[in-house]
Design a protein around this motif. Structure first.
Motif, PDB file in Angstrom:
ATOM      1  N   GLU A  29       0.834  -1.202   0.000  1.00 24.21           N
ATOM      2  CA  GLU A  29       0.000   0.000   0.000  1.00 24.21           C
ATOM      3  C   GLU A  29       0.870   1.253   0.000  1.00 24.21           C
ATOM      4  O   GLU A  29       0.620   2.191  -0.757  1.00 24.21           O
ATOM      5  CB  GLU A  29      -0.941   0.011   1.206  1.00 24.21           C
ATOM      6  N   LEU A  30       1.894   1.273   0.835  1.00 20.22           N
ATOM      7  CA  LEU A  30       2.784   2.435   0.892  1.00 20.22           C
ATOM      8  C   LEU A  30       3.488   2.673  -0.438  1.00 20.22           C
ATOM      9  O   LEU A  30       3.598   3.814  -0.891  1.00 20.22           O
ATOM     10  CB  LEU A  30       3.801   2.262   2.020  1.00 20.22           C
ATOM     11  N   ASP A  31       3.943   1.599  -1.071  1.00 18.70           N
ATOM     12  CA  ASP A  31       4.595   1.730  -2.385  1.00 18.70           C
ATOM     13  C   ASP A  31       3.636   2.281  -3.423  1.00 18.70           C
ATOM     14  O   ASP A  31       3.997   3.145  -4.232  1.00 18.70           O
ATOM     15  CB  ASP A  31       5.152   0.382  -2.859  1.00 18.70           C
ATOM     16  N   PHE A  32       2.390   1.783  -3.417  1.00 20.50           N
ATOM     17  CA  PHE A  32       1.411   2.243  -4.396  1.00 20.50           C
ATOM     18  C   PHE A  32       1.048   3.709  -4.164  1.00 20.50           C
ATOM     19  O   PHE A  32       0.931   4.489  -5.109  1.00 20.50           O
ATOM     20  CB  PHE A  32       0.164   1.355  -4.376  1.00 20.50           C
ATOM     21  N   LEU A  33       0.880   4.102  -2.899  1.00 16.69           N
ATOM     22  CA  LEU A  33       0.601   5.500  -2.595  1.00 16.69           C
ATOM     23  C   LEU A  33       1.744   6.399  -3.061  1.00 16.69           C
ATOM     24  O   LEU A  33       1.511   7.491  -3.581  1.00 16.69           O
ATOM     25  CB  LEU A  33       0.351   5.682  -1.096  1.00 16.69           C
ATOM     26  N   GLU A  34       2.966   5.929  -2.910  1.00 17.06           N
ATOM     27  CA  GLU A  34       4.114   6.695  -3.397  1.00 17.06           C
ATOM     28  C   GLU A  34       4.063   6.826  -4.910  1.00 17.06           C
ATOM     29  O   GLU A  34       4.308   7.906  -5.460  1.00 17.06           O
ATOM     30  CB  GLU A  34       5.417   6.030  -2.964  1.00 17.06           C
ATOM     31  N   ASP A  35       3.711   5.740  -5.603  1.00 13.64           N
ATOM     32  CA  ASP A  35       3.565   5.789  -7.057  1.00 13.64           C
ATOM     33  C   ASP A  35       2.511   6.812  -7.479  1.00 13.64           C
ATOM     34  O   ASP A  35       2.626   7.434  -8.539  1.00 13.64           O
ATOM     35  CB  ASP A  35       3.178   4.419  -7.628  1.00 13.64           C
ATOM     36  N   LEU A  36       1.479   6.973  -6.643  1.00 17.22           N
ATOM     37  CA  LEU A  36       0.410   7.933  -6.933  1.00 17.22           C
ATOM     38  C   LEU A  36       0.775   9.360  -6.521  1.00 17.22           C
ATOM     39  O   LEU A  36      -0.003  10.288  -6.723  1.00 17.22           O
ATOM     40  CB  LEU A  36      -0.879   7.523  -6.206  1.00 17.22           C
ATOM     41  N   GLY A  37       1.954   9.533  -5.923  1.00 20.50           N
ATOM     42  CA  GLY A  37       2.374  10.853  -5.463  1.00 20.50           C
ATOM     43  C   GLY A  37       1.740  11.257  -4.146  1.00 20.50           C
ATOM     44  O   GLY A  37       1.688  12.433  -3.817  1.00 20.50           O
ATOM     45  N   ARG A  38       1.254  10.295  -3.396  1.00 24.09           N
ATOM     46  CA  ARG A  38       0.586  10.565  -2.116  1.00 24.09           C
ATOM     47  C   ARG A  38       1.508  10.149  -0.978  1.00 24.09           C
ATOM     48  O   ARG A  38       1.311   9.141  -0.320  1.00 24.09           O
ATOM     49  CB  ARG A  38      -0.737   9.805  -2.021  1.00 24.09           C
ATOM     50  N   THR A  39       2.538  10.934  -0.760  1.00 29.11           N
ATOM     51  CA  THR A  39       3.502  10.634   0.295  1.00 29.11           C
ATOM     52  C   THR A  39       3.239  11.555   1.487  1.00 29.11           C
ATOM     53  O   THR A  39       2.451  12.482   1.404  1.00 29.11           O
ATOM     54  CB  THR A  39       4.941  10.815  -0.211  1.00 29.11           C
ATOM     55  N   GLY A  40       3.896  11.316   2.568  1.00 31.49           N
ATOM     56  CA  GLY A  40       3.756  12.155   3.749  1.00 31.49           C
ATOM     57  C   GLY A  40       2.997  11.488   4.872  1.00 31.49           C
ATOM     58  O   GLY A  40       2.900  12.025   5.954  1.00 31.49           O
ATOM     59  N   GLY A  41       2.403  10.339   4.614  1.00 26.96           N
ATOM     60  CA  GLY A  41       1.803   9.565   5.681  1.00 26.96           C
ATOM     61  C   GLY A  41       0.354   9.820   5.996  1.00 26.96           C
ATOM     62  O   GLY A  41      -0.232   9.082   6.774  1.00 26.96           O
ATOM     63  N   SER A  42      -0.286  10.851   5.431  1.00 25.98           N
ATOM     64  CA  SER A  42      -1.681  11.107   5.784  1.00 25.98           C
ATOM     65  C   SER A  42      -2.663  10.497   4.794  1.00 25.98           C
ATOM     66  O   SER A  42      -3.870  10.579   5.005  1.00 25.98           O
ATOM     67  CB  SER A  42      -1.941  12.614   5.906  1.00 25.98           C
ATOM     68  N   HIS A  43      -2.166   9.894   3.724  1.00 24.79           N
ATOM     69  CA  HIS A  43      -3.047   9.269   2.735  1.00 24.79           C
ATOM     70  C   HIS A  43      -3.053   7.755   2.899  1.00 24.79           C
ATOM     71  O   HIS A  43      -2.053   7.161   3.284  1.00 24.79           O
ATOM     72  CB  HIS A  43      -2.602   9.623   1.308  1.00 24.79           C
ATOM     73  N   ARG A  44      -4.213   7.167   2.609  1.00 18.11           N
ATOM     74  CA  ARG A  44      -4.389   5.722   2.659  1.00 18.11           C
ATOM     75  C   ARG A  44      -5.288   5.302   1.504  1.00 18.11           C
ATOM     76  O   ARG A  44      -5.971   6.131   0.906  1.00 18.11           O
ATOM     77  CB  ARG A  44      -5.067   5.281   3.969  1.00 18.11           C
ATOM     78  N   LEU A  45      -5.296   4.015   1.226  1.00 17.10           N
ATOM     79  CA  LEU A  45      -6.274   3.432   0.320  1.00 17.10           C
ATOM     80  C   LEU A  45      -7.410   2.929   1.203  1.00 17.10           C
ATOM     81  O   LEU A  45      -7.200   2.045   2.045  1.00 17.10           O
ATOM     82  CB  LEU A  45      -5.664   2.275  -0.476  1.00 17.10           C
ATOM     83  N   ALA A  46      -8.592   3.487   1.050  1.00 12.33           N
ATOM     84  CA  ALA A  46      -9.712   3.138   1.926  1.00 12.33           C
ATOM     85  C   ALA A  46     -10.011   1.643   1.893  1.00 12.33           C
ATOM     86  O   ALA A  46     -10.381   1.067   2.913  1.00 12.33           O
ATOM     87  CB  ALA A  46     -10.953   3.942   1.543  1.00 12.33           C
ATOM     88  N   CYS A  47      -9.816   1.019   0.747  1.00 15.21           N
ATOM     89  CA  CYS A  47     -10.124  -0.412   0.639  1.00 15.21           C
ATOM     90  C   CYS A  47      -9.194  -1.281   1.474  1.00 15.21           C
ATOM     91  O   CYS A  47      -9.494  -2.444   1.727  1.00 15.21           O
ATOM     92  CB  CYS A  47     -10.108  -0.861  -0.815  1.00 15.21           C
ATOM     93  N   GLN A  48      -8.095  -0.721   1.935  1.00 13.15           N
ATOM     94  CA  GLN A  48      -7.130  -1.472   2.733  1.00 13.15           C
ATOM     95  C   GLN A  48      -7.233  -1.167   4.226  1.00 13.15           C
ATOM     96  O   GLN A  48      -6.489  -1.730   5.028  1.00 13.15           O
ATOM     97  CB  GLN A  48      -5.706  -1.169   2.249  1.00 13.15           C
ATOM     98  N   CYS A  49      -8.154  -0.292   4.614  1.00 12.31           N
ATOM     99  CA  CYS A  49      -8.291   0.145   6.005  1.00 12.31           C
ATOM    100  C   CYS A  49      -9.396  -0.610   6.729  1.00 12.31           C
ATOM    101  O   CYS A  49     -10.435  -0.921   6.145  1.00 12.31           O
ATOM    102  CB  CYS A  49      -8.628   1.630   6.052  1.00 12.31           C
ATOM    103  N   ARG A  50      -9.148  -0.851   8.015  1.00  8.82           N
ATOM    104  CA  ARG A  50     -10.162  -1.413   8.914  1.00  8.82           C
ATOM    105  C   ARG A  50     -10.299  -0.458  10.098  1.00  8.82           C
ATOM    106  O   ARG A  50      -9.312  -0.096  10.730  1.00  8.82           O
ATOM    107  CB  ARG A  50      -9.764  -2.801   9.403  1.00  8.82           C
TER     108      ARG A  50
END
Length: 99
Positions: A65-86
């Protein structure tokens, strides 16, 4: 059953889900499309959210998930993929602008 609050912006909607529920459950709690889900497996990026409060309440992201968020340019720790959250505790999220 212990319920936790998920506040979703920009709509301002509050949903209550049982502890440990995946955020994909919001689709069943509202007739409105509050979070855009695509693949539901962390591969499309349709469900990027910005966590405004309660980052620790959504579980820990895995390396994929972290790698994919980085690929999307969403770095810094405050972004997540909702489908991966519980949901483990109360949280406030904003659906990210994907345009």
């Amino acid at each position: 059953m212990i319920m936790k609050r998920l506040h979703i912006l920009p709509t301002g909607t509050e949903i209550f889900l049982p502890v440990g529920s995946p955020l994909t459950e919001v689709d069943y709690e509202s007739s409105h499309r509050l979070i855009p889900f695509g693949c539901r497996s962390g591969a499309c990026g349709a469900c990027v959210i910005e966590v405004l409060e309660g980052l620790g309440s959504l579980g820990e992201p895995d390396d994929d998930e972290l790698d994919f968020l980085e690929d999307l340019g969403r770095t810094g720790g405050s972004h997540r993929l909702a489908c991966q959250c519980r949901l483990q505790g109360d949280a406030t999220i904003r659906v990210a602008d994907t345009t």
